[in-house]
Design a protein around this motif. Structure first.
Motif, PDB file in Angstrom:
ATOM      1  N   ASN A  74       0.826  -1.201   0.000  1.00  0.00           N
ATOM      2  CA  ASN A  74       0.000   0.000   0.000  1.00  0.00           C
ATOM      3  C   ASN A  74       0.862   1.254   0.000  1.00  0.00           C
ATOM      4  O   ASN A  74       2.000   1.262   0.481  1.00  0.00           O
ATOM      5  CB  ASN A  74      -0.896   0.015   1.249  1.00  0.00           C
ATOM      6  N   PHE A  75       0.283   2.314  -0.552  1.00  0.00           N
ATOM      7  CA  PHE A  75       0.924   3.633  -0.553  1.00  0.00           C
ATOM      8  C   PHE A  75      -0.161   4.610  -0.165  1.00  0.00           C
ATOM      9  O   PHE A  75      -1.180   4.710  -0.847  1.00  0.00           O
ATOM     10  CB  PHE A  75       1.483   3.923  -1.957  1.00  0.00           C
ATOM     11  N   THR A  76       0.039   5.303   0.955  1.00  0.00           N
ATOM     12  CA  THR A  76      -1.048   6.119   1.484  1.00  0.00           C
ATOM     13  C   THR A  76      -0.681   7.589   1.491  1.00  0.00           C
ATOM     14  O   THR A  76       0.489   7.963   1.626  1.00  0.00           O
ATOM     15  CB  THR A  76      -1.411   5.695   2.919  1.00  0.00           C
ATOM     16  N   LEU A  77      -1.722   8.401   1.369  1.00  0.00           N
ATOM     17  CA  LEU A  77      -1.611   9.844   1.523  1.00  0.00           C
ATOM     18  C   LEU A  77      -2.479  10.234   2.705  1.00  0.00           C
ATOM     19  O   LEU A  77      -3.675   9.930   2.727  1.00  0.00           O
ATOM     20  CB  LEU A  77      -2.088  10.561   0.259  1.00  0.00           C
ATOM     21  N   LYS A  78      -1.879  10.886   3.687  1.00  0.00           N
ATOM     22  CA  LYS A  78      -2.614  11.340   4.858  1.00  0.00           C
ATOM     23  C   LYS A  78      -2.703  12.850   4.847  1.00  0.00           C
ATOM     24  O   LYS A  78      -1.694  13.532   4.605  1.00  0.00           O
ATOM     25  CB  LYS A  78      -1.934  10.872   6.141  1.00  0.00           C
ATOM     26  N   ILE A  79      -3.886  13.346   5.105  1.00  0.00           N
ATOM     27  CA  ILE A  79      -4.074  14.779   5.314  1.00  0.00           C
ATOM     28  C   ILE A  79      -4.520  14.941   6.757  1.00  0.00           C
ATOM     29  O   ILE A  79      -5.567  14.432   7.153  1.00  0.00           O
ATOM     30  CB  ILE A  79      -5.123  15.387   4.349  1.00  0.00           C
ATOM     31  N   ARG A  80      -3.712  15.632   7.557  1.00  0.00           N
ATOM     32  CA  ARG A  80      -3.922  15.629   9.006  1.00  0.00           C
ATOM     33  C   ARG A  80      -5.167  16.379   9.441  1.00  0.00           C
ATOM     34  O   ARG A  80      -5.946  15.892  10.225  1.00  0.00           O
ATOM     35  CB  ARG A  80      -2.708  16.226   9.725  1.00  0.00           C
ATOM     36  N   SER A  81      -5.342  17.553   8.948  1.00  0.00           N
ATOM     37  CA  SER A  81      -6.469  18.392   9.361  1.00  0.00           C
ATOM     38  C   SER A  81      -7.029  19.023   8.100  1.00  0.00           C
ATOM     39  O   SER A  81      -6.527  20.039   7.626  1.00  0.00           O
ATOM     40  CB  SER A  81      -5.986  19.461  10.343  1.00  0.00           C
ATOM     41  N   THR A  82      -8.053  18.388   7.555  1.00  0.00           N
ATOM     42  CA  THR A  82      -8.518  18.787   6.232  1.00  0.00           C
ATOM     43  C   THR A  82      -9.142  20.175   6.237  1.00  0.00           C
ATOM     44  O   THR A  82      -9.778  20.603   7.215  1.00  0.00           O
ATOM     45  CB  THR A  82      -9.537  17.778   5.701  1.00  0.00           C
ATOM     46  N   LYS A  83      -8.944  20.845   5.120  1.00  0.00           N
ATOM     47  CA  LYS A  83      -9.536  22.161   4.894  1.00  0.00           C
ATOM     48  C   LYS A  83     -10.495  22.047   3.707  1.00  0.00           C
ATOM     49  O   LYS A  83     -10.408  21.122   2.907  1.00  0.00           O
ATOM     50  CB  LYS A  83      -8.448  23.194   4.597  1.00  0.00           C
ATOM     51  N   LEU A  84     -11.374  23.025   3.614  1.00  0.00           N
ATOM     52  CA  LEU A  84     -12.333  22.998   2.499  1.00  0.00           C
ATOM     53  C   LEU A  84     -11.620  22.931   1.154  1.00  0.00           C
ATOM     54  O   LEU A  84     -12.062  22.227   0.236  1.00  0.00           O
ATOM     55  CB  LEU A  84     -13.247  24.225   2.545  1.00  0.00           C
ATOM     56  N   GLU A  85     -10.503  23.646   1.074  1.00  0.00           N
ATOM     57  CA  GLU A  85      -9.777  23.713  -0.200  1.00  0.00           C
ATOM     58  C   GLU A  85      -9.013  22.435  -0.537  1.00  0.00           C
ATOM     59  O   GLU A  85      -8.414  22.335  -1.607  1.00  0.00           O
ATOM     60  CB  GLU A  85      -8.833  24.917  -0.219  1.00  0.00           C
ATOM     61  N   ASP A  86      -9.047  21.461   0.351  1.00  0.00           N
ATOM     62  CA  ASP A  86      -8.461  20.157   0.036  1.00  0.00           C
ATOM     63  C   ASP A  86      -9.412  19.296  -0.790  1.00  0.00           C
ATOM     64  O   ASP A  86      -9.032  18.220  -1.265  1.00  0.00           O
ATOM     65  CB  ASP A  86      -8.096  19.398   1.313  1.00  0.00           C
ATOM     66  N   SER A  87     -10.626  19.758  -0.949  1.00  0.00           N
ATOM     67  CA  SER A  87     -11.596  19.020  -1.763  1.00  0.00           C
ATOM     68  C   SER A  87     -11.077  18.932  -3.199  1.00  0.00           C
ATOM     69  O   SER A  87     -10.797  19.953  -3.828  1.00  0.00           O
ATOM     70  CB  SER A  87     -12.949  19.716  -1.746  1.00  0.00           C
ATOM     71  N   ALA A  88     -10.929  17.718  -3.676  1.00  0.00           N
ATOM     72  CA  ALA A  88     -10.336  17.504  -4.999  1.00  0.00           C
ATOM     73  C   ALA A  88     -10.410  16.020  -5.323  1.00  0.00           C
ATOM     74  O   ALA A  88     -10.755  15.188  -4.481  1.00  0.00           O
ATOM     75  CB  ALA A  88      -8.873  17.954  -5.028  1.00  0.00           C
ATOM     76  N   ALA A 102       3.913   6.719 -16.449  1.00  0.00           N
ATOM     77  CA  ALA A 102       3.339   6.481 -15.134  1.00  0.00           C
ATOM     78  C   ALA A 102       1.922   5.965 -15.334  1.00  0.00           C
ATOM     79  O   ALA A 102       1.204   6.428 -16.216  1.00  0.00           O
ATOM     80  CB  ALA A 102       3.327   7.766 -14.315  1.00  0.00           C
ATOM     81  N   PHE A 103       1.544   4.996 -14.502  1.00  0.00           N
ATOM     82  CA  PHE A 103       0.203   4.425 -14.564  1.00  0.00           C
ATOM     83  C   PHE A 103      -0.623   5.014 -13.427  1.00  0.00           C
ATOM     84  O   PHE A 103      -0.175   5.014 -12.273  1.00  0.00           O
ATOM     85  CB  PHE A 103       0.280   2.902 -14.437  1.00  0.00           C
ATOM     86  N   PHE A 104      -1.804   5.476 -13.768  1.00  0.00           N
ATOM     87  CA  PHE A 104      -2.631   6.167 -12.794  1.00  0.00           C
ATOM     88  C   PHE A 104      -3.746   5.277 -12.268  1.00  0.00           C
ATOM     89  O   PHE A 104      -4.288   4.430 -12.991  1.00  0.00           O
ATOM     90  CB  PHE A 104      -3.260   7.411 -13.431  1.00  0.00           C
ATOM     91  N   GLY A 105      -4.107   5.514 -11.022  1.00  0.00           N
ATOM     92  CA  GLY A 105      -5.305   4.914 -10.467  1.00  0.00           C
ATOM     93  C   GLY A 105      -6.536   5.685 -10.915  1.00  0.00           C
ATOM     94  O   GLY A 105      -6.433   6.710 -11.596  1.00  0.00           O
ATOM     95  N   GLN A 106      -7.689   5.183 -10.499  1.00  0.00           N
ATOM     96  CA  GLN A 106      -8.945   5.792 -10.954  1.00  0.00           C
ATOM     97  C   GLN A 106      -9.328   7.015 -10.138  1.00  0.00           C
ATOM     98  O   GLN A 106     -10.265   7.720 -10.473  1.00  0.00           O
ATOM     99  CB  GLN A 106     -10.079   4.755 -10.916  1.00  0.00           C
ATOM    100  N   GLY A 107      -8.583   7.267  -9.072  1.00  0.00           N
ATOM    101  CA  GLY A 107      -8.814   8.479  -8.297  1.00  0.00           C
ATOM    102  C   GLY A 107      -9.723   8.276  -7.095  1.00  0.00           C
ATOM    103  O   GLY A 107     -10.568   7.381  -7.068  1.00  0.00           O
ATOM    104  N   THR A 108      -9.508   9.116  -6.091  1.00  0.00           N
ATOM    105  CA  THR A 108     -10.403   9.214  -4.935  1.00  0.00           C
ATOM    106  C   THR A 108     -10.912  10.637  -4.883  1.00  0.00           C
ATOM    107  O   THR A 108     -10.113  11.579  -4.841  1.00  0.00           O
ATOM    108  CB  THR A 108      -9.680   8.893  -3.609  1.00  0.00           C
ATOM    109  N   ARG A 109     -12.227  10.767  -4.900  1.00  0.00           N
ATOM    110  CA  ARG A 109     -12.798  12.113  -4.778  1.00  0.00           C
ATOM    111  C   ARG A 109     -12.956  12.434  -3.297  1.00  0.00           C
ATOM    112  O   ARG A 109     -13.694  11.742  -2.578  1.00  0.00           O
ATOM    113  CB  ARG A 109     -14.151  12.205  -5.472  1.00  0.00           C
ATOM    114  N   LEU A 110     -12.251  13.443  -2.846  1.00  0.00           N
ATOM    115  CA  LEU A 110     -12.331  13.880  -1.452  1.00  0.00           C
ATOM    116  C   LEU A 110     -13.193  15.127  -1.385  1.00  0.00           C
ATOM    117  O   LEU A 110     -12.932  16.103  -2.081  1.00  0.00           O
ATOM    118  CB  LEU A 110     -10.937  14.175  -0.898  1.00  0.00           C
ATOM    119  N   THR A 111     -14.218  15.058  -0.547  1.00  0.00           N
ATOM    120  CA  THR A 111     -15.086  16.208  -0.327  1.00  0.00           C
ATOM    121  C   THR A 111     -14.996  16.596   1.135  1.00  0.00           C
ATOM    122  O   THR A 111     -15.311  15.792   2.024  1.00  0.00           O
ATOM    123  CB  THR A 111     -16.541  15.884  -0.694  1.00  0.00           C
ATOM    124  N   VAL A 112     -14.546  17.806   1.391  1.00  0.00           N
ATOM    125  CA  VAL A 112     -14.440  18.308   2.755  1.00  0.00           C
ATOM    126  C   VAL A 112     -15.606  19.268   2.989  1.00  0.00           C
ATOM    127  O   VAL A 112     -15.795  20.228   2.234  1.00  0.00           O
ATOM    128  CB  VAL A 112     -13.099  19.027   2.994  1.00  0.00           C
TER     129      VAL A 112
END
Lengths: 113, 112
Positions: A74-88, A102-112
């Protein structure tokens, strides 16, 4: 055909909460990346990771962000304290040393909210 | 500054018409240029890279260093070509790492 997989596909979180986005890169790849795309904007590089350490990061990747390869798959991305502008949409990618892409994943939509 | 510019957000053409998706770049060295495509609800996929000079799904792209362009072309558009197309630059000296600089993308709509 091997693929980069990301979970979850959509994450909704409250402002100030921590989130962890997960990625399983292609198994024989050595380089790993996170990109993000704010709605309506371009895909932006966040960070690259090689040999268990960050090899390069952008100015977006501040102290709120961290990456980890906790178990060799696994390869993880952690955002400690999300802000509205982290929505992406957050894309994980991987590449092998000899590959020309580079091979891309299908993406994770983050909504804050 | 390193930059990739795709001037058109949306390009609509009729089926069978020629297509040209524009890409200009700003980079002082010799970059590698790529075109990625994203079909609806799918992942970004590599379409072309300039070093291979190949044709994929009828698309070609030629790197013009004088005009700093890497336009994507197809002589006869098909409905299944409708997608989001991203031009990307990989800076020189980043062998093995894919810190791409992406353009903002162009949505191609091929009308029946």
């Amino acid at each position: 055909e091997p693929e980069v997989t990301q979970t979850p596909s959509h994450q909704v979180t409250q402002m100030g909460q921590e989130v962890i986005l997960r990625c399983v890169p292609i198994s024989n790849h050595l380089y790993f990346y996170w990109y993000r795309q704010i709605l309506g904007q371009k895909v932006e590089f966040l960070v690259s990771f090689y040999n268990n350490e960050i090899s390069e990061k952008s100015e977006i990747f501040d102290d709120q962000f961290s990456v980890e390869r906790p178990d060799g798959s696994n390869f993880t991305l952690k955002i400690r304290s999300t802000k509205l502008e982290d929505s992406a949409m957050y894309f994980c990618a991987s590449s092998s040393q000899m590959a020309t892409e580079a091979f891309f994943g299908q993406g994770t939509r983050l909504t804050v909210v | 500054a390193q930059r990739v510019t795709q001037p058109e957000k949306l390009l609509s053409v009729f089926k069978g018409a020629p297509v040209e998706l524009k890409c200009n770049y700003s980079y002082s060295g010799s970059p590698e240029l790529f075109w990625y495509v994203q079909y609806s609800r799918q992942r970004l996929q590599l379409l072309l890279r300039h070093i291979s000079r190949e044709s994929i799904k009828g698309f070609t792209a030629d790197l013009n260093k004088g005009e700093t362009s890497f336009h994507l072309k197809k002589p006869f558009a098909q409905e299944e070509d409708s997608a989001m197309y991203y031009c990307a630059l990989k800076p020189q000296g980043t062998s093995g790492t894919y810190k791409y600089i992406f353009g903002t993308g162009t949505r191609l709509k091929v009308l029946a």
